[in-house]
Design a protein around this motif. Structure first.
Motif, mmCIF file in Angstrom:
data_model
loop_
_atom_site.group_PDB
_atom_site.id
_atom_site.type_symbol
_atom_site.label_atom_id
_atom_site.label_comp_id
_atom_site.label_asym_id
_atom_site.label_seq_id
_atom_site.Cartn_x
_atom_site.Cartn_y
_atom_site.Cartn_z
ATOM 1 N N ARG A 51 -4.842 2.208 6.252
ATOM 2 C CA ARG A 51 -3.713 3.109 5.985
ATOM 3 C C ARG A 51 -4.230 4.534 5.803
ATOM 4 N NH1 ARG A 51 1.173 3.927 3.062
ATOM 5 N NH2 ARG A 51 1.510 6.183 3.269
ATOM 6 N N MET A 52 -5.285 4.693 5.039
ATOM 7 C CA MET A 52 -5.857 6.011 4.794
ATOM 8 C C MET A 52 -6.339 6.652 6.094
ATOM 9 S SD MET A 52 -9.292 6.953 2.636
ATOM 10 C CE MET A 52 -10.316 6.347 4.001
ATOM 11 N N ARG B 98 -5.362 13.155 -0.636
ATOM 12 C CA ARG B 98 -4.354 12.103 -0.507
ATOM 13 C C ARG B 98 -4.876 10.863 -1.233
ATOM 14 N NH1 ARG B 98 -4.323 14.563 4.731
ATOM 15 N NH2 ARG B 98 -5.833 13.055 5.535
ATOM 16 N N GLN B 99 -4.077 10.350 -2.142
ATOM 17 C CA GLN B 99 -4.485 9.202 -2.949
ATOM 18 C C GLN B 99 -3.589 8.018 -2.626
ATOM 19 O OE1 GLN B 99 -7.111 9.481 -5.334
ATOM 20 N NE2 GLN B 99 -7.031 7.249 -5.293
ATOM 21 N N TYR B 100 -4.211 6.831 -2.511
ATOM 22 C CA TYR B 100 -3.473 5.615 -2.158
ATOM 23 C C TYR B 100 -3.706 4.541 -3.208
ATOM 24 C CZ TYR B 100 -3.365 8.064 2.280
ATOM 25 O OH TYR B 100 -3.171 9.023 3.250
ATOM 26 N N ILE C 287 0.853 -1.178 0.000
ATOM 27 C CA ILE C 287 0.000 0.000 0.000
ATOM 28 C C ILE C 287 0.895 1.236 0.000
ATOM 29 C CG2 ILE C 287 -1.910 1.202 1.116
ATOM 30 C CD1 ILE C 287 -2.566 -1.672 0.327
ATOM 31 N N MET D 229 -6.089 -0.887 2.697
ATOM 32 C CA MET D 229 -6.023 0.474 2.155
ATOM 33 C C MET D 229 -6.769 1.457 3.050
ATOM 34 S SD MET D 229 -6.243 0.439 -1.998
ATOM 35 C CE MET D 229 -7.911 -0.260 -2.062
ATOM 36 N N TRP E 226 -7.357 1.211 -5.258
ATOM 37 C CA TRP E 226 -7.075 2.614 -4.992
ATOM 38 C C TRP E 226 -8.197 3.209 -4.136
ATOM 39 C CZ3 TRP E 226 -7.393 0.450 -9.880
ATOM 40 C CH2 TRP E 226 -8.625 0.595 -10.558
ATOM 41 N N ASP F 261 -3.567 7.930 8.316
ATOM 42 C CA ASP F 261 -3.039 9.197 7.808
ATOM 43 C C ASP F 261 -4.014 10.338 8.073
ATOM 44 O OD1 ASP F 261 -0.789 7.914 6.948
ATOM 45 O OD2 ASP F 261 -1.054 8.365 4.813
ATOM 46 N N ARG G 88 1.159 5.710 -0.884
ATOM 47 C CA ARG G 88 0.508 6.981 -1.207
ATOM 48 C C ARG G 88 1.115 7.540 -2.481
ATOM 49 N NH1 ARG G 88 0.311 12.661 2.221
ATOM 50 N NH2 ARG G 88 -0.654 13.839 0.520
#
Length: 263
Positions: free
Chosen positions: A214-215, A168-170, A135, A211, A181, A218, A137
């Motif tokens: 993680r997002m 913010r894009q992952y 994963i 994902m 994504w 953040d 960013r």
């Protein structure tokens, strides 16, 4: 009568309005404007989401976002001020029947297009899960280009390719292939989750959960106090696994009769 709109729900509606408008502003400014409705001081504002003034080209369909307002009141406001095409997104608070709302819009000649749970994460407890994929960013033009090739969506704006960006894009990688994504958009101390997707053959492996976690970490690390999204009914079974809960239901309506275009 619907359950009262809590401060939490009212804030989530604002996050939805401003986050969604930010996404749609990629091609032309798309504004989110709150309007108090006379006679309903306890209801959240009636939000109007639509294109800023254009010198050329057609206006996109507007979204009128309401909560705890009678269908007839929302209908009258939209028809009096629309530029021609609109959708009414009526948000019903969790905790009571939405049948009166449905009946009210049906009586006015509206068609129900879809329903989507409105969900919120308080960002206090975020589970730790195994990551079955890498994963990362998106912070470089190269990674942005790889995501663009996978999604066929518009490129990420250059201003969103730095650590303090508003969006913010992952992405998730398996064997160096982009397989998923998700995006997070900052809105006044909260975040709006945009476009969570995992390629079909890679689903049911825990990639989406990894994902999201993680997002959300953040989001919290950057100072957010809550995270908001609307879910498909399939997705609504996933999001509680990482701590989201449903606080409302969005019912999207279109008028059967074409609205009159103002000169």
């Amino acid at each position: 009568m619907p359950a009262a709109a809590s401060p939490e729900l009212e804030r989530a509606i604002e996050v939805f309005a401003r986050g969604f408008s930010y996404v749609r502003s990629r091609t032309h400014p798309y504004e989110a404007t709150p309007n108090a409705v006379p006679g309903f001081p306890d209801a959240p504002p009636l939000w109007v989401l639509r294109d800023a003034e254009r010198r050329r080209g057609n206006y996109r369909t507007e979204e009128w976002l309401s909560c705890n307002l009678p269908p007839a009141v929302v209908d009258a406001a939209a028809r009096a001020d629309t530029r021609g095409r609109f959708v009414i997104c009526a948000i019903h608070p969790a905790g009571s029947s939405d049948q009166p709302l449905r009946d009210g819009f049906r009586a006015l000649g509206y068609r129900l297009n879809t329903t989507e749970p409105l969900m919120m994460h308080p960002l206090r407890r975020i589970p730790r899960v195994a990551a079955p994929a890498e994963i990362g960013r998106v912070l470089t033009p190269e990674m942005a280009d790889r995501l663009h090739q996978a999604t066929h969506n518009r490129q990420i704006r250059p201003e969103d390719l730095h650590p303090g960006a508003r969006q913010r894009q992952y992405v998730a990688f398996v064997d160096d292939t982009v397989v998923g994504w998700v995006g997070s958009i900052v809105v006044n101390g909260a975040t709006w989750c945009q476009n969570m997707f995992v390629v079909e053959q890679y689903r049911r492996r825990g990639i989406a959960r990894a994902m999201l976690c993680r997002m959300l970490r953040d989001d919290r690390a950057h100072g957010a106090e809550m995270a908001v999204l609307t879910a498909s009914h399939t997705g609504a079974r996933l999001y509680p696994l990482v701590g989201y809960r449903q606080i409302g239901l969005l019912l999207a309506y279109t008028p059967k009769r074409r609205a009159t275009v103002r000169a």
